[in-house]
Scaffold this motif. Structure first.
Motif, PDB file in Angstrom:
ATOM      1  N   ILE A 104      -9.782   3.273  -9.953  1.00 41.44           N
ATOM      2  CA  ILE A 104      -8.410   3.745  -9.804  1.00 41.44           C
ATOM      3  C   ILE A 104      -8.313   4.451  -8.459  1.00 41.44           C
ATOM      4  CG2 ILE A 104      -6.634   5.280 -10.703  1.00 41.44           C
ATOM      5  CD1 ILE A 104      -7.849   4.829 -13.487  1.00 41.44           C
ATOM      6  N   ILE A 105      -7.351   4.020  -7.665  1.00 42.90           N
ATOM      7  CA  ILE A 105      -7.145   4.598  -6.338  1.00 42.90           C
ATOM      8  C   ILE A 105      -5.749   5.204  -6.303  1.00 42.90           C
ATOM      9  CG2 ILE A 105      -6.961   4.080  -3.873  1.00 42.90           C
ATOM     10  CD1 ILE A 105      -8.846   1.712  -4.407  1.00 42.90           C
ATOM     11  N   HIS A 106      -5.638   6.389  -5.742  1.00 44.01           N
ATOM     12  CA  HIS A 106      -4.335   7.031  -5.589  1.00 44.01           C
ATOM     13  C   HIS A 106      -4.218   7.575  -4.175  1.00 44.01           C
ATOM     14  CE1 HIS A 106      -6.486  10.832  -6.116  1.00 44.01           C
ATOM     15  NE2 HIS A 106      -7.045  10.278  -7.181  1.00 44.01           N
ATOM     16  N   SER A 107      -3.116   8.223  -3.885  1.00 41.63           N
ATOM     17  CA  SER A 107      -2.841   8.657  -2.508  1.00 41.63           C
ATOM     18  C   SER A 107      -3.843   9.676  -1.978  1.00 41.63           C
ATOM     19  CB  SER A 107      -1.424   9.226  -2.411  1.00 41.63           C
ATOM     20  OG  SER A 107      -1.287  10.346  -3.265  1.00 41.63           O
ATOM     21  N   LYS A 108      -4.610  10.313  -2.836  1.00 39.18           N
ATOM     22  CA  LYS A 108      -5.599  11.312  -2.398  1.00 39.18           C
ATOM     23  C   LYS A 108      -7.039  10.789  -2.448  1.00 39.18           C
ATOM     24  CE  LYS A 108      -2.374  14.430  -2.083  1.00 39.18           C
ATOM     25  NZ  LYS A 108      -1.636  14.503  -0.870  1.00 39.18           N
ATOM     26  N   THR A 109      -7.233   9.526  -2.801  1.00 40.24           N
ATOM     27  CA  THR A 109      -8.574   8.946  -2.863  1.00 40.24           C
ATOM     28  C   THR A 109      -9.180   8.876  -1.471  1.00 40.24           C
ATOM     29  OG1 THR A 109      -8.017   7.626  -4.801  1.00 40.24           O
ATOM     30  CG2 THR A 109      -9.888   6.878  -3.501  1.00 40.24           C
ATOM     31  N   LYS A 110     -10.434   9.296  -1.354  1.00 41.51           N
ATOM     32  CA  LYS A 110     -11.129   9.198  -0.073  1.00 41.51           C
ATOM     33  C   LYS A 110     -11.579   7.758   0.150  1.00 41.51           C
ATOM     34  CE  LYS A 110     -12.696  13.923   0.160  1.00 41.51           C
ATOM     35  NZ  LYS A 110     -13.786  14.832   0.444  1.00 41.51           N
ATOM     36  N   ASP A 111     -11.285   7.235   1.314  1.00 43.19           N
ATOM     37  CA  ASP A 111     -11.665   5.892   1.761  1.00 43.19           C
ATOM     38  C   ASP A 111     -11.200   4.776   0.816  1.00 43.19           C
ATOM     39  OD1 ASP A 111     -12.644   4.035   3.504  1.00 43.19           O
ATOM     40  OD2 ASP A 111     -14.752   4.468   3.132  1.00 43.19           O
ATOM     41  N   GLU A 141      -9.690   2.160   1.562  1.00 42.70           N
ATOM     42  CA  GLU A 141      -9.907   0.858   2.202  1.00 42.70           C
ATOM     43  C   GLU A 141     -11.233   0.246   1.767  1.00 42.70           C
ATOM     44  OE1 GLU A 141     -10.265  -1.154   6.638  1.00 42.70           O
ATOM     45  OE2 GLU A 141      -9.708   0.953   6.456  1.00 42.70           O
ATOM     46  N   LYS A 142     -12.288   1.021   1.737  1.00 46.74           N
ATOM     47  CA  LYS A 142     -13.609   0.518   1.346  1.00 46.74           C
ATOM     48  C   LYS A 142     -13.592  -0.013  -0.087  1.00 46.74           C
ATOM     49  CE  LYS A 142     -18.435   1.968   0.829  1.00 46.74           C
ATOM     50  NZ  LYS A 142     -18.618   1.586  -0.553  1.00 46.74           N
ATOM     51  N   ILE A 143     -12.979   0.732  -0.980  1.00 45.69           N
ATOM     52  CA  ILE A 143     -12.919   0.323  -2.387  1.00 45.69           C
ATOM     53  C   ILE A 143     -12.083  -0.947  -2.529  1.00 45.69           C
ATOM     54  CG2 ILE A 143     -12.162   1.011  -4.697  1.00 45.69           C
ATOM     55  CD1 ILE A 143     -12.627   3.960  -3.708  1.00 45.69           C
ATOM     56  N   THR A 144     -10.948  -0.988  -1.847  1.00 46.02           N
ATOM     57  CA  THR A 144     -10.042  -2.134  -1.947  1.00 46.02           C
ATOM     58  C   THR A 144     -10.675  -3.400  -1.386  1.00 46.02           C
ATOM     59  OG1 THR A 144      -8.166  -0.627  -1.746  1.00 46.02           O
ATOM     60  CG2 THR A 144      -7.722  -2.945  -1.381  1.00 46.02           C
ATOM     61  N   ARG A 145     -11.411  -3.291  -0.294  1.00 47.69           N
ATOM     62  CA  ARG A 145     -12.044  -4.463   0.329  1.00 47.69           C
ATOM     63  C   ARG A 145     -13.052  -5.154  -0.597  1.00 47.69           C
ATOM     64  NH1 ARG A 145     -11.327  -5.455   5.687  1.00 47.69           N
ATOM     65  NH2 ARG A 145     -10.381  -3.815   6.928  1.00 47.69           N
ATOM     66  N   GLU A 146     -13.584  -4.436  -1.570  1.00 47.09           N
ATOM     67  CA  GLU A 146     -14.568  -5.003  -2.492  1.00 47.09           C
ATOM     68  C   GLU A 146     -13.927  -5.629  -3.729  1.00 47.09           C
ATOM     69  OE1 GLU A 146     -17.220  -1.807  -3.385  1.00 47.09           O
ATOM     70  OE2 GLU A 146     -17.927  -1.631  -1.323  1.00 47.09           O
ATOM     71  N   VAL A 168       4.064   4.062  -4.000  1.00 48.66           N
ATOM     72  CA  VAL A 168       3.898   4.612  -2.651  1.00 48.66           C
ATOM     73  C   VAL A 168       3.883   3.434  -1.690  1.00 48.66           C
ATOM     74  CG1 VAL A 168       2.371   5.905  -1.117  1.00 48.66           C
ATOM     75  CG2 VAL A 168       2.544   6.552  -3.523  1.00 48.66           C
ATOM     76  N   PRO A 169       4.862   3.350  -0.785  1.00 49.19           N
ATOM     77  CA  PRO A 169       4.883   2.202   0.118  1.00 49.19           C
ATOM     78  C   PRO A 169       3.645   2.149   1.011  1.00 49.19           C
ATOM     79  CG  PRO A 169       6.691   3.730   0.609  1.00 49.19           C
ATOM     80  CD  PRO A 169       5.946   4.278  -0.546  1.00 49.19           C
ATOM     81  N   ASN A 170       3.120   0.956   1.193  1.00 45.72           N
ATOM     82  CA  ASN A 170       1.984   0.689   2.087  1.00 45.72           C
ATOM     83  C   ASN A 170       0.695   1.397   1.694  1.00 45.72           C
ATOM     84  OD1 ASN A 170       3.562  -0.983   3.847  1.00 45.72           O
ATOM     85  ND2 ASN A 170       4.513   0.901   4.578  1.00 45.72           N
ATOM     86  N   LEU A 171       0.535   1.748   0.427  1.00 47.95           N
ATOM     87  CA  LEU A 171      -0.721   2.360  -0.007  1.00 47.95           C
ATOM     88  C   LEU A 171      -1.863   1.357   0.136  1.00 47.95           C
ATOM     89  CD1 LEU A 171      -2.135   4.849  -1.183  1.00 47.95           C
ATOM     90  CD2 LEU A 171      -1.725   3.902  -3.451  1.00 47.95           C
ATOM     91  N   VAL A 172      -1.586   0.087  -0.155  1.00 46.93           N
ATOM     92  CA  VAL A 172      -2.572  -0.981   0.030  1.00 46.93           C
ATOM     93  C   VAL A 172      -2.094  -1.831   1.196  1.00 46.93           C
ATOM     94  CG1 VAL A 172      -3.677  -2.994  -1.003  1.00 46.93           C
ATOM     95  CG2 VAL A 172      -3.114  -1.023  -2.433  1.00 46.93           C
ATOM     96  N   ARG A 173      -2.925  -1.978   2.189  1.00 41.49           N
ATOM     97  CA  ARG A 173      -2.555  -2.758   3.376  1.00 41.49           C
ATOM     98  C   ARG A 173      -3.149  -4.162   3.288  1.00 41.49           C
ATOM     99  NH1 ARG A 173      -3.041   2.481   4.906  1.00 41.49           N
ATOM    100  NH2 ARG A 173      -1.199   3.338   5.888  1.00 41.49           N
ATOM    101  N   GLY A 174      -2.435  -5.119   3.816  1.00 35.26           N
ATOM    102  CA  GLY A 174      -2.879  -6.506   3.768  1.00 35.26           C
ATOM    103  C   GLY A 174      -4.233  -6.730   4.406  1.00 35.26           C
ATOM    104  N   SER A 175      -4.541  -5.977   5.440  1.00 37.96           N
ATOM    105  CA  SER A 175      -5.828  -6.137   6.133  1.00 37.96           C
ATOM    106  C   SER A 175      -7.004  -5.670   5.280  1.00 37.96           C
ATOM    107  CB  SER A 175      -5.809  -5.373   7.457  1.00 37.96           C
ATOM    108  OG  SER A 175      -5.609  -3.985   7.228  1.00 37.96           O
ATOM    109  N   TRP A 176      -6.732  -4.953   4.201  1.00 36.70           N
ATOM    110  CA  TRP A 176      -7.788  -4.465   3.310  1.00 36.70           C
ATOM    111  C   TRP A 176      -8.186  -5.501   2.264  1.00 36.70           C
ATOM    112  CZ3 TRP A 176      -5.889   1.030   1.512  1.00 36.70           C
ATOM    113  CH2 TRP A 176      -5.732   1.854   2.629  1.00 36.70           C
TER     114      TRP A 176
END
Length: 56
Positions: A8-15, A17-22, A32-40
């Motif tokens: 679970i990732i929220h606006s205060k999660t550290k890094d 991007e690393k979690i999402t990339r996996e 929250v707009p743009n919390l997840v970016r396409g490049s991730w």
């Protein structure tokens, strides 16, 4: 797949991007707009976006 790990990732999660990339499956519902970016997002990942946010 077996033995999946749920993160679970929220606006205060550290890094986030690393979690999402996996991730193989991403369900974005933060409101929250743009919390997840396409490049991730890795190629072949499934993304389901159910979040809503107000537009001015």
């Amino acid at each position: 797949k077996q033995n999946a790990t749920v993160s679970i990732i929220h606006s205060k999660t550290k890094d986030p991007e690393k979690i999402t990339r996996e991730a193989d499956i991403i369900i974005a519902a933060a409101g929250v707009p743009n919390l997840v970016r396409g490049s991730w997002i890795k190629p072949g990942a499934v993304v389901i976006d159910v979040g809503i946010n107000p537009v001015n």
